[in-house]
Design a protein around this motif. Sequence first.
Motif: not given
Length: 371
Positions: A15-24, A196-211
């Motif tokens: 999900g996080a990789t997809f969100a990053y690539l889509a945002r790009q 690993y949280n740093k990796l996923v935080e980087g991918m999701l930076a600027g993406v709306a997220t609800e947990l």
Amino acid sequence: MAEYDYLIVGAGLYGATFAYLARQKGKKCLVIDKRNHIGGNVYCEDVDGIHVHKYGAHIFHTSNKQVWDFVNGFVPFNRYTNSPVANYHGKLYNLPFNMNTFYQMWGVTKPKQAKQKIEEQKEKSGIVNPQNLEDQAISLVGEDIYKTLVKEYTEKQWGRDCKDLPAFIIKRLPVRFTFDNNYFNDTYQGIPIGGYNKLVEGMLAGVATELGVDFFDNKEKWLALADKVVFTGKIDEFYGYKFGKLEYRTVRFETEELDVQNYQGNAVVNYTSHDEPYTRIIEHKHFEPENLAYDNEKTVISKEFSTEWKDGMEPFYPVNDEKNAGVYKKYKELADNESNVIFGGRLAEYKYYDMDDVIEKVMKDAENYNI
Ligand code: FAD
């Protein structure tokens, strides 16, 4: 027009990789996850500065330079090299099976002697047509390695006698005739510096997220918010289990914090006899020796118990048998006919993926679906 281009169900690596690539690509995404954190199974919990791999030890390794550069673009990785040690009745052996192991097992010092030992034992077994996992393992590496490092460990993993397990589970057992304890053959290997949280935080930076929100609790609401859905949860759940439930193997963790600086001197120690009910002990701080918490007089260890999966437990490993393959095939046929839903990741594709594989898969999917 819906508010978002993509609703992404699951904040794991897919999900996080997809969100990053889509945002790009200028797409607007909303990521939701039923857990109260991002990262899916690679999530780390901070315990006194130590990054505890909450859903099991995760070691990143790949030979795909594109994937390696991609992840290092979010956070630099250290050069952690996985070199597990096996403990059998208190005696230690290096893994994977290599010249160090053969020296510890037989006192041999030259590759030729080790090869001869293995060949002798394979020949002595006389097994030509392996009927079960025990036969298969002995015919591959001989009796000593099988009894010391394979038999009881595998029985703990599967909860069954090796004679009752099918031979195909182990197609080969890698044997190395060099003094090399590096578990993986890949070109690149490591752990994100800072966890690993740093990796996923980087991918999701600027993406709306609800947990802390489950897609199925309010499916209609979530579907109305976006033009397309990327679903990374369980495919059988998506279809209301209409063809039955897919099965998994799982692991139960007993995690404790100890008042010692260094408990076992290695991140991974396998326990290969029935003396201990667990398969491995992970000491999390050894994944990140550069972390300041490494020198603390505290450490965190997790004992791993391989367990049959039941509802409510974490679904970790898909069961690769005919029954489950048949059930998955039916769900897959439905999924292939969806025009607005992309099914991706280990739960939606009912497939074991390493982390690099899942990222590579998203990169391919992103191209195929033209996001
Ligand atoms: P996940 O990480 O599981 O993410 C899916 C997310 O979807 C989860 O966060 C979940 O909460 C969410 N979700 C599900 N259903 C819903 C819903 N209905 N509503 C909202 N959210 C939902 N790989 C390696 O490369 N090296 C390793 O050393 C390694 N070790 C592993 C050890 C274990 C014990 C396991 C199980 C796996 C290991 N892996 C390892 C594999 C790695 O964990 C996966 O490749 C990766 O997590 C896959 O990411 P994913 O996004 O597909 O799944």
